[in-house]
Design a protein around this motif. Structure first.
Motif, PDB file in Angstrom:
ATOM      1  N   UNK A   1      45.403  90.215 -15.173  1.00 21.52           N
ATOM      2  CA  UNK A   1      45.518  91.187 -14.080  1.00 21.52           C
ATOM      3  C   UNK A   1      46.670  92.173 -14.289  1.00 21.52           C
ATOM      4  N   UNK A   2      47.863  91.677 -14.463  1.00 18.66           N
ATOM      5  CA  UNK A   2      49.034  92.554 -14.630  1.00 18.66           C
ATOM      6  C   UNK A   2      49.072  93.207 -16.010  1.00 18.66           C
ATOM      7  N   UNK A   3      49.027  92.432 -17.106  1.00 19.07           N
ATOM      8  CA  UNK A   3      49.202  93.084 -18.411  1.00 19.07           C
ATOM      9  C   UNK A   3      48.089  94.075 -18.761  1.00 19.07           C
ATOM     10  N   UNK A   4      46.878  93.834 -18.287  1.00 17.15           N
ATOM     11  CA  UNK A   4      45.772  94.743 -18.580  1.00 17.15           C
ATOM     12  C   UNK A   4      45.552  95.757 -17.458  1.00 17.15           C
ATOM     13  N   UNK A   5      46.418  95.730 -16.465  1.00 19.06           N
ATOM     14  CA  UNK A   5      46.399  96.688 -15.351  1.00 19.06           C
ATOM     15  C   UNK A   5      45.022  96.768 -14.671  1.00 19.06           C
ATOM     16  N   UNK A   6      44.435  95.622 -14.404  1.00 22.17           N
ATOM     17  CA  UNK A   6      43.106  95.574 -13.804  1.00 22.17           C
ATOM     18  C   UNK A   6      43.096  96.232 -12.430  1.00 22.17           C
ATOM     19  N   UNK A   7      44.228  96.260 -11.770  1.00 22.28           N
ATOM     20  CA  UNK A   7      44.312  96.906 -10.459  1.00 22.28           C
ATOM     21  C   UNK A   7      43.882  98.367 -10.532  1.00 22.28           C
ATOM     22  N   UNK A   8      44.012  99.000 -11.704  1.00 26.46           N
ATOM     23  CA  UNK A   8      43.571 100.391 -11.848  1.00 26.46           C
ATOM     24  C   UNK A   8      42.056 100.496 -11.707  1.00 26.46           C
TER      25      UNK A   8
END
Length: 181
Positions: free
Chosen positions: A56-63
């Motif tokens: 979630x964080x390292x691959x910036x899935x929130x984007x």
């Protein structure tokens, strides 16, 4: 499953079963590798993908989730790794030492997963009903049987996995189904 018809989903190049399942649902499979599946999701090239909370964080899935995406709060995707080697080339006891190492690391890995899940904003989590889970489980069961008949899945492995699932949760419909895996 019917709600996902028409959606584009990443399917791993080396996992033919994911394309089979996507097609059965009516989704459009988009061939991907582990390295680019999340990029495709974040860039809106696909509508659906699978990933562990650790990404979630390292691959910036929130984007890719913003503004109206979500994460189904029901772990159903499993990625495994097999270690293939020539036994004559490794020291005596290597297999057991490897299993012991993984067993000892398990609690710390679970802790990392839980911590990663806690970093995900609460508004992204989508809870689904037990009825929906039951429908998905039956869909997956029928897909596994179809893949077994096509020679993609191994009959003995499927039986073993079913026994494990039923030991963990004997209430699953597949545990009493007439056409068991």
């Amino acid at each position: 499953p019917k709600d996902l018809s028409g959606k584009r989903i990443t399917v791993l190049d080396n996992a033919p079963e994911t394309a089979h399942i996507a097609t059965r649902i009516g989704m459009t499979p988009v061939a991907s590798g582990i390295r680019n599946a999340l990029q495709k999701f974040n860039n809106r090239a696909v509508d659906v993908t699978g990933a562990p909370a650790l990404a979630y964080e390292p691959m910036e899935i929130y984007k890719g989730l913003a503004p109206n995406g979500g994460i189904i709060n029901w772990p159903k995707l499993q990625i495994t790794m097999q270690l293939i080697l020539r036994w004559k080339k490794v020291p005596e006891g290597f297999g057991q030492k490897s299993r012991d190492l993984m067993t000892n690391k398990y609690p710390a890995q679970i802790k990392k997963i839980v911590e990663s899940e806690q970093t995900i904003l609460k508004n992204y989590w989508i809870n689904i009903s037990q009825e929906t889970k039951d429908k998905w489980n039956e869909f997956f069961r029928k897909s596994r049987i179809a893949l077994r008949e096509e020679g993609v899945y191994n009959r003995k492995a499927l039986t073993l996995f079913r026994k494990i699932r039923c030991k963990m949760d004997a209430s699953l419909a597949e545990c009493t189904s007439k056409d068991k895996e």
